[in-house]
Design an enzyme around this catalytic site. Structure first.
Site, mmCIF file in Angstrom:
data_model
loop_
_atom_site.group_PDB
_atom_site.id
_atom_site.type_symbol
_atom_site.label_atom_id
_atom_site.label_comp_id
_atom_site.label_asym_id
_atom_site.label_seq_id
_atom_site.Cartn_x
_atom_site.Cartn_y
_atom_site.Cartn_z
ATOM 1 N N ASN A 16 58.418 19.643 36.515
ATOM 2 C CA ASN A 16 58.412 18.665 35.634
ATOM 3 C C ASN A 16 59.858 17.960 35.516
ATOM 4 O O ASN A 16 60.903 18.494 34.933
ATOM 5 C CB ASN A 16 58.039 18.888 34.265
ATOM 6 C CG ASN A 16 58.125 17.944 33.413
ATOM 7 O OD1 ASN A 16 58.310 16.818 33.566
ATOM 8 N ND2 ASN A 16 57.954 18.329 31.838
ATOM 9 N N LYS A 18 61.041 15.338 34.092
ATOM 10 C CA LYS A 18 61.107 14.407 33.165
ATOM 11 C C LYS A 18 61.874 13.451 33.290
ATOM 12 O O LYS A 18 61.520 12.724 34.377
ATOM 13 C CB LYS A 18 62.051 15.393 32.206
ATOM 14 C CG LYS A 18 61.423 16.807 31.769
ATOM 15 C CD LYS A 18 62.039 17.612 30.704
ATOM 16 C CE LYS A 18 61.239 18.920 30.690
ATOM 17 N NZ LYS A 18 61.742 19.805 29.433
ATOM 18 N N HIS A 102 52.677 17.800 26.628
ATOM 19 C CA HIS A 102 53.995 18.525 26.698
ATOM 20 C C HIS A 102 54.684 18.501 25.234
ATOM 21 O O HIS A 102 54.409 17.348 24.200
ATOM 22 C CB HIS A 102 54.940 17.799 27.514
ATOM 23 C CG HIS A 102 56.187 18.632 27.775
ATOM 24 N ND1 HIS A 102 57.158 18.496 27.203
ATOM 25 C CD2 HIS A 102 56.396 19.489 28.803
ATOM 26 C CE1 HIS A 102 58.188 19.329 27.531
ATOM 27 N NE2 HIS A 102 57.732 20.027 28.543
ATOM 28 N N GLU A 104 57.637 17.940 24.138
ATOM 29 C CA GLU A 104 58.454 16.853 23.963
ATOM 30 C C GLU A 104 57.726 15.619 23.586
ATOM 31 O O GLU A 104 58.291 14.538 22.730
ATOM 32 C CB GLU A 104 59.312 16.570 25.305
ATOM 33 C CG GLU A 104 60.448 17.694 25.456
ATOM 34 C CD GLU A 104 60.925 17.801 26.974
ATOM 35 O OE1 GLU A 104 60.580 16.920 27.479
ATOM 36 O OE2 GLU A 104 61.505 18.784 26.969
ATOM 37 N N GLU A 174 54.141 27.034 26.791
ATOM 38 C CA GLU A 174 55.533 26.651 26.601
ATOM 39 C C GLU A 174 56.157 26.944 25.138
ATOM 40 O O GLU A 174 55.791 25.996 24.354
ATOM 41 C CB GLU A 174 55.837 25.233 27.038
ATOM 42 C CG GLU A 174 55.545 25.270 28.385
ATOM 43 C CD GLU A 174 56.371 23.941 29.009
ATOM 44 O OE1 GLU A 174 56.880 24.274 29.810
ATOM 45 O OE2 GLU A 174 56.022 22.926 28.466
ATOM 46 N N GLY A 180 64.140 24.392 27.518
ATOM 47 C CA GLY A 180 65.499 23.651 27.706
ATOM 48 C C GLY A 180 66.681 24.369 26.725
ATOM 49 O O GLY A 180 67.681 23.929 26.583
ATOM 50 N N SER A 215 62.715 27.451 30.165
ATOM 51 C CA SER A 215 63.871 28.238 30.679
ATOM 52 C C SER A 215 63.467 29.316 31.709
ATOM 53 O O SER A 215 64.274 30.241 31.762
ATOM 54 C CB SER A 215 64.917 28.550 29.674
ATOM 55 O OG SER A 215 65.072 27.797 28.634
HETATM 56 P P1 PGA Z 1 62.707 23.978 31.022
HETATM 57 O O1 PGA Z 1 61.638 22.909 30.629
HETATM 58 O O2 PGA Z 1 62.618 24.803 32.195
HETATM 59 O O3 PGA Z 1 64.190 23.104 31.238
HETATM 60 O O4 PGA Z 1 63.060 24.935 29.723
HETATM 61 C C1 PGA Z 1 60.321 23.439 30.773
HETATM 62 C C2 PGA Z 1 59.365 22.307 30.426
HETATM 63 O O5 PGA Z 1 59.764 21.429 29.531
HETATM 64 O O6 PGA Z 1 58.364 22.308 31.046
#
Ligand code: PGA
Length: 253
Positions: A16, A18, A102, A104, A174, A180, A215
């Protein structure tokens, strides 16, 4: 040999991106990835660029086994929805997958469980494979509510679709506190939730791929992928670095 050899489920790694990249950066990244990821593999690899780069990315990965996905979709089929993108449009742009709900988007765009369910159904109507993201916040985990929250997130989709349709869907666990942040769920934490999600899936449990996200890096991927109920990863940061991304793809392969 990892456990992929004794399960029916094909391992899946989804990058992803982003809101990152541009045509030049994307081309460089994919050129590096494709040099080392040629031919057929046991693991399936998907990249999800921002909307404006879907067509360009499709052209870049043409002839490779890498598949295309999107990061979001509208719940509506068409009409007066300024700034939105429909599932049909994504399918028209060669997407096979779409990330739904997601964290976010749930947090920053205020997407509700109901909206997430509608998006899931919109993706299905266009024959896209939804990657349904679920996960608890730090506070919910600290209060011991993580399974309740995840159960509700799943239930809000099941109540519209039932469970059988998940045979053509992917679930991604997640934990919000791991995305992140550099913190990863421990194998025990991940195992508990993945096992719980699989139980919730009822009759299709054994065929649904459940990804872990939060992560995931080259140094922890192998340990996570070794767990029976983890069928791959949803990557953010690590998908922007060709070397890191490839190491994780290879760990899943
Ligand atoms: P990250 O993000 O690997 O940077 O923690 C995962 C995600 O948002 O799917």
């Amino acid at each position: 040999m990892n456990k992929a050899s004794n399960t029916k489920r094909r391992q899946l790694v989804v990058g992803n991106w982003k809101m990152n990249g541009n045509r030049c950066v994307n081309a460089e990244l994919l050129a590096k990835v494709m040099t080392s990821w040629q031919g057929e593999h046991r693991a399936e690899v998907v990249v999800c660029p921002p909307y404006p780069y879907l067509q360009h990315t499709h052209e870049l990965i043409a002839g490779s086994s890498i598949l295309l996905g999107a990061q979001n979709v509208s719940e509506a089929n068409d009409g007066a929805y300024t700034g939105e993108v429909s599932a049909q449009m994504l399918a028209d742009l060669h997407c096979k997958f779409v990330i739904i709900g997601h964290n976010e988007r749930r947090r920053m765009q205020g997407e509700t469980d109901e909206q997430v369910a509608q998006k899931f159904m919109a993706a299905q109507r266009a024959n896209l494979i939804p990657i349904l993201c679920v996960g608890e916040s730090l506070e919910q985990r600290e209060n011991g509510q993580h399974l309740t929250v995840i159960g509700q997130q799943l239930q809000s989709v099941f109540s519209h679709t039932g469970r059988a349709v998940f045979a053509q869907a992917v679930v991604a666990y997640e934990p919000v506190w791991a995305v992140g942040t550099g913190k990863t769920a421990t194998p025990q934490q991940a195992h508990e939730v993945h096992h719980f999600i699989r139980e919730q899936l009822g009759e299709v449990a054994e065929v649904v791929r459940i990804l872990y996200g939060g992560s995931v890096k080259a140094h922890n991927a192998e340990q996570l992928f070794a767990l029976t109920d983890i069928d791959g990863a949803l990557l953010g940061g690590a998908s922007l670095d060709a070397e890191e991304f490839l190491k994780i793809c290879k760990a899943a392969d």
